[in-house]
Design a protein around this motif. Structure first.
Motif, PDB file in Angstrom:
ATOM      1  N   LYS A 177      12.750  14.758   6.799  1.00 40.48           N
ATOM      2  CA  LYS A 177      12.672  14.529   8.109  1.00 40.48           C
ATOM      3  C   LYS A 177      12.487  12.780   8.860  1.00 40.48           C
ATOM      4  O   LYS A 177      11.778  12.285   9.462  1.00 40.48           O
ATOM      5  CB  LYS A 177      10.498  14.415   8.084  1.00 40.48           C
ATOM      6  CG  LYS A 177      10.446  15.423   7.692  1.00 40.48           C
ATOM      7  CD  LYS A 177       8.953  16.419   7.636  1.00 40.48           C
ATOM      8  CE  LYS A 177       9.467  17.260   7.122  1.00 40.48           C
ATOM      9  NZ  LYS A 177       7.170  17.956   6.987  1.00 40.48           N
ATOM     10  N   GLY A 178      13.655  12.487   8.986  1.00 39.91           N
ATOM     11  CA  GLY A 178      14.021  11.051   9.327  1.00 39.91           C
ATOM     12  C   GLY A 178      13.227   9.910   8.736  1.00 39.91           C
ATOM     13  O   GLY A 178      13.542   8.925   9.554  1.00 39.91           O
ATOM     14  N   ALA A 179      12.670  10.065   7.669  1.00 41.16           N
ATOM     15  CA  ALA A 179      12.133   8.568   7.485  1.00 41.16           C
ATOM     16  C   ALA A 179      12.367   7.469   7.007  1.00 41.16           C
ATOM     17  O   ALA A 179      12.566   6.588   7.732  1.00 41.16           O
ATOM     18  CB  ALA A 179      11.335   9.167   5.867  1.00 41.16           C
ATOM     19  N   HIS A 180      13.897   7.509   6.400  1.00 40.93           N
ATOM     20  CA  HIS A 180      15.106   7.044   5.644  1.00 40.93           C
ATOM     21  C   HIS A 180      14.424   5.645   5.242  1.00 40.93           C
ATOM     22  O   HIS A 180      13.997   3.878   6.037  1.00 40.93           O
ATOM     23  CB  HIS A 180      15.891   6.732   6.792  1.00 40.93           C
ATOM     24  CG  HIS A 180      16.696   7.370   7.538  1.00 40.93           C
ATOM     25  ND1 HIS A 180      16.654   8.245   6.867  1.00 40.93           N
ATOM     26  CD2 HIS A 180      16.681   8.101   8.941  1.00 40.93           C
ATOM     27  CE1 HIS A 180      17.855   9.533   7.688  1.00 40.93           C
ATOM     28  NE2 HIS A 180      17.415   8.977   8.789  1.00 40.93           N
ATOM     29  N   ARG A 181      12.651   5.227   4.546  1.00 45.25           N
ATOM     30  CA  ARG A 181      12.376   4.642   3.875  1.00 45.25           C
ATOM     31  C   ARG A 181      12.745   4.148   2.354  1.00 45.25           C
ATOM     32  O   ARG A 181      12.378   5.075   2.204  1.00 45.25           O
ATOM     33  CB  ARG A 181      10.955   4.625   3.741  1.00 45.25           C
ATOM     34  CG  ARG A 181      10.699   4.556   5.039  1.00 45.25           C
ATOM     35  CD  ARG A 181       8.662   5.609   5.569  1.00 45.25           C
ATOM     36  NE  ARG A 181       8.257   6.083   5.110  1.00 45.25           N
ATOM     37  CZ  ARG A 181       7.402   6.561   4.795  1.00 45.25           C
ATOM     38  NH1 ARG A 181       6.397   5.975   5.243  1.00 45.25           N
ATOM     39  NH2 ARG A 181       7.328   7.596   3.608  1.00 45.25           N
ATOM     40  N   ALA A 182      12.600   2.635   2.153  1.00 43.40           N
ATOM     41  CA  ALA A 182      13.508   2.820   0.496  1.00 43.40           C
ATOM     42  C   ALA A 182      12.998   1.148   0.603  1.00 43.40           C
ATOM     43  O   ALA A 182      12.725   0.189   1.498  1.00 43.40           O
ATOM     44  CB  ALA A 182      14.909   2.761   0.607  1.00 43.40           C
ATOM     45  N   ARG A 183      12.538   0.963  -0.765  1.00 40.47           N
ATOM     46  CA  ARG A 183      12.220  -0.880  -1.011  1.00 40.47           C
ATOM     47  C   ARG A 183      11.741  -0.320  -2.807  1.00 40.47           C
ATOM     48  O   ARG A 183      11.292   0.379  -2.911  1.00 40.47           O
ATOM     49  CB  ARG A 183      11.110  -1.058   0.036  1.00 40.47           C
ATOM     50  CG  ARG A 183       9.403   0.150  -0.101  1.00 40.47           C
ATOM     51  CD  ARG A 183       8.289  -1.013   0.552  1.00 40.47           C
ATOM     52  NE  ARG A 183       7.439   0.279   0.122  1.00 40.47           N
ATOM     53  CZ  ARG A 183       6.251  -0.040   1.253  1.00 40.47           C
ATOM     54  NH1 ARG A 183       5.803  -1.085   1.774  1.00 40.47           N
ATOM     55  NH2 ARG A 183       5.069   1.124   0.746  1.00 40.47           N
ATOM     56  N   ILE A 184      11.364  -1.078  -2.882  1.00 44.78           N
ATOM     57  CA  ILE A 184      10.533  -1.582  -4.179  1.00 44.78           C
ATOM     58  C   ILE A 184       8.908  -2.418  -3.853  1.00 44.78           C
ATOM     59  O   ILE A 184       9.211  -3.504  -3.227  1.00 44.78           O
ATOM     60  CB  ILE A 184      11.432  -2.799  -5.591  1.00 44.78           C
ATOM     61  CG1 ILE A 184      12.610  -2.064  -5.367  1.00 44.78           C
ATOM     62  CG2 ILE A 184      10.433  -3.241  -6.368  1.00 44.78           C
ATOM     63  CD1 ILE A 184      13.482  -2.958  -6.540  1.00 44.78           C
ATOM     64  N   ALA A 185       8.255  -2.067  -4.379  1.00 42.70           N
ATOM     65  CA  ALA A 185       6.499  -2.361  -4.420  1.00 42.70           C
ATOM     66  C   ALA A 185       6.388  -3.042  -5.213  1.00 42.70           C
ATOM     67  O   ALA A 185       6.129  -2.133  -6.277  1.00 42.70           O
ATOM     68  CB  ALA A 185       5.726  -1.712  -2.790  1.00 42.70           C
ATOM     69  N   LYS A 186       5.522  -3.772  -4.964  1.00 41.70           N
ATOM     70  CA  LYS A 186       4.522  -4.298  -6.372  1.00 41.70           C
ATOM     71  C   LYS A 186       3.410  -4.561  -5.824  1.00 41.70           C
ATOM     72  O   LYS A 186       2.998  -5.051  -5.276  1.00 41.70           O
ATOM     73  CB  LYS A 186       5.576  -6.660  -6.464  1.00 41.70           C
ATOM     74  CG  LYS A 186       4.309  -7.382  -7.178  1.00 41.70           C
ATOM     75  CD  LYS A 186       5.509  -8.097  -7.179  1.00 41.70           C
ATOM     76  CE  LYS A 186       4.167  -9.476  -8.529  1.00 41.70           C
ATOM     77  NZ  LYS A 186       5.091 -11.021  -8.726  1.00 41.70           N
ATOM     78  N   LEU A 187       2.882  -4.093  -6.999  1.00 32.88           N
ATOM     79  CA  LEU A 187       1.266  -3.666  -6.377  1.00 32.88           C
ATOM     80  C   LEU A 187       0.478  -4.941  -7.709  1.00 32.88           C
ATOM     81  O   LEU A 187       0.866  -4.609  -8.859  1.00 32.88           O
ATOM     82  CB  LEU A 187       0.641  -2.596  -6.849  1.00 32.88           C
ATOM     83  CG  LEU A 187       2.127  -1.870  -6.185  1.00 32.88           C
ATOM     84  CD1 LEU A 187       1.103   0.152  -6.078  1.00 32.88           C
ATOM     85  CD2 LEU A 187       1.189  -2.131  -3.894  1.00 32.88           C
ATOM     86  N   SER A 188      -0.798  -5.249  -7.562  1.00 33.07           N
ATOM     87  CA  SER A 188      -1.603  -5.666  -8.514  1.00 33.07           C
ATOM     88  C   SER A 188      -2.205  -4.618  -9.230  1.00 33.07           C
ATOM     89  O   SER A 188      -2.172  -3.423  -9.249  1.00 33.07           O
ATOM     90  CB  SER A 188      -2.889  -6.336  -7.810  1.00 33.07           C
ATOM     91  OG  SER A 188      -3.673  -5.872  -7.355  1.00 33.07           O
ATOM     92  N   PRO A 189      -3.071  -4.579 -10.751  1.00 38.33           N
ATOM     93  CA  PRO A 189      -3.728  -4.080 -10.840  1.00 38.33           C
ATOM     94  C   PRO A 189      -4.086  -3.330 -10.950  1.00 38.33           C
ATOM     95  O   PRO A 189      -4.963  -1.928 -11.408  1.00 38.33           O
ATOM     96  CB  PRO A 189      -3.882  -4.492 -12.478  1.00 38.33           C
ATOM     97  CG  PRO A 189      -2.990  -6.006 -12.197  1.00 38.33           C
ATOM     98  CD  PRO A 189      -2.871  -6.169 -11.527  1.00 38.33           C
ATOM     99  N   THR A 190      -5.270  -3.177  -9.726  1.00 30.82           N
ATOM    100  CA  THR A 190      -5.825  -3.093  -9.027  1.00 30.82           C
ATOM    101  C   THR A 190      -5.389  -3.019  -7.624  1.00 30.82           C
ATOM    102  O   THR A 190      -6.368  -1.686  -7.156  1.00 30.82           O
ATOM    103  CB  THR A 190      -6.862  -3.553  -8.380  1.00 30.82           C
ATOM    104  OG1 THR A 190      -6.195  -4.925  -7.464  1.00 30.82           O
ATOM    105  CG2 THR A 190      -8.174  -4.330  -9.389  1.00 30.82           C
TER     106      THR A 190
END
Length: 334
Positions: free
Chosen positions: A76-89
């Motif tokens: 739907k036209g989003a075209h989103r791409a990344r690596i996201a780094k999250l904490s354990p919480t």
């Protein structure tokens, strides 16, 4: 097309691909060179920063227990791409937008992710048929690979794993093999080839390496988990749990005791096996009812799983399978 449906499409065309492109690759090859090409980090997608997650697929962990999410959404036209780094919480610590955009502006990465002991990140960019090496701060240090079936070439890389020596293993999906590279992109070995016998693979996806260097592969189209030695020798395969065959299992995790966690998404369950394949636990919370994808396990044996129910999420389970947290996403399913 969304990542949720991508592998279903790949499965549909698989027989045509295999029949038109016969693949032959021995159990190992003499080392050859895959020359990395240096590049620089740049933002290449239209995704907005912050949470919620876009549409998670693969997961990885670092030595501190932070979670790395291959987070991409193209429908739907989003075209989103990344690596996201999250904490354990579940706190967002960093995000990196470094993946290739193809006309008309579509990105096809990241797929598999791995993080070595120093925090260096390796990510498969499936549509670009490359492996990207990122610094702990997200700078792209090198890129290697190109489309093809020769040793060192790739045809839609999926899972990525790193061993204790820093060697990088890649599940080469359409070539139905595993390729082992040095941390600088030199090809060290190739094992597996297209087929259904003990030493063969048919579209490998998830990939892990244990502390002894053994390699575990989610062998998608053979509906099994295959274990190889560090030098590519077939050791054992598991194809069912509780008398129910695995169905297109796409990812796996291995804990410090070498127990194996199988994402058996079409059966809507997460299966925990002992190192010898004995069923230790089966978890089927309702949040897995529409399927799952990536799975990792931390040092405390908490398990993180990508759920494809609703708009998607990353679900954190206790060692006993209780839901501890749900981190929502905003997938645009077709």
């Amino acid at each position: 097309m969304s990542k949720k449906n991508l592998l279903l499409v790949l499965e549909t065309v698989l027989l045509l691909v295999l029949s038109s492109s016969p693949l032959s690759c021995g159990s190992s090859h003499a080392p050859s060179q895959a020359t990395p090409r240096l590049t620089t980090s740049q933002r290449l997608d239209t995704g907005s920063p912050g949470l919620p997650l876009y549409c998670p697929v693969f997961l990885a962990l670092d030595q501190q227990g932070n979670i790395y999410v291959g987070d991409a959404d193209y429908d739907k036209g989003a075209h989103r791409a990344r690596i996201a780094k999250l904490s354990p919480t579940g706190q967002l610590l960093s995000e990196w937008h470094v993946f290739t955009v193809f006309p008309p502006g579509r990105a096809w990465g990241p797929d598999g992710i791995a993080v070595d002991a120093s925090g260096t990140i390796y990510a498969a960019d499936g549509g670009d048929n490359t492996i990207k090496k990122l610094s702990p701060t997200g700078q792209v240090l090198a890129t290697w690979g190109k489309k093809g079936s020769a040793p060192g070439e790739l045809s839609w890389p999926e899972g990525v794993a790193v061993d204790a020596q820093g060697n990088v293993y890649v599940a080469d999906f359409y070539n139905s093999r595993i390729q082992k590279f040095s941390s600088t992109g030199t090809l060290l070995a190739v094992f597996g080839n297209a087929g259904s016998s003990t030493e063969q693979l048919k579209n490998p996806v998830g990939l892990r390496v244990d502390d002894q260097g053994n390699v575990y592969v989610a062998d998608l189209r053979n509906h099994r988990i295959v274990k190889f030695s560090a030098d590519g020798k077939f050791l054992v395969a598991w194809s069912q749990a509780d008398s129910i065959p695995f169905s297109s299992a796409r990812d796996i995790a291995v804990d410090r005791e070498r127990n194996i966690y199988v994402e058996d998404g079409r059966n809507q369950r997460l299966v925990k096996l002992s190192p010898t394949g004995q069923v230790l636990a089966i978890w089927k919370p309702s949040i897995f009812k529409d399927g799952m994808f990536g799975v990792v396990v931390d040092r405390q044996e908490n398990v993180y799983v990508v759920s494809q129910t609703g708009t998607g999420s990353v679900v954190k389970l206790s060692p006993g399978g209780a839901i501890l947290s749900i981190w929502p996403a905003s997938c645009h399913w077709s």
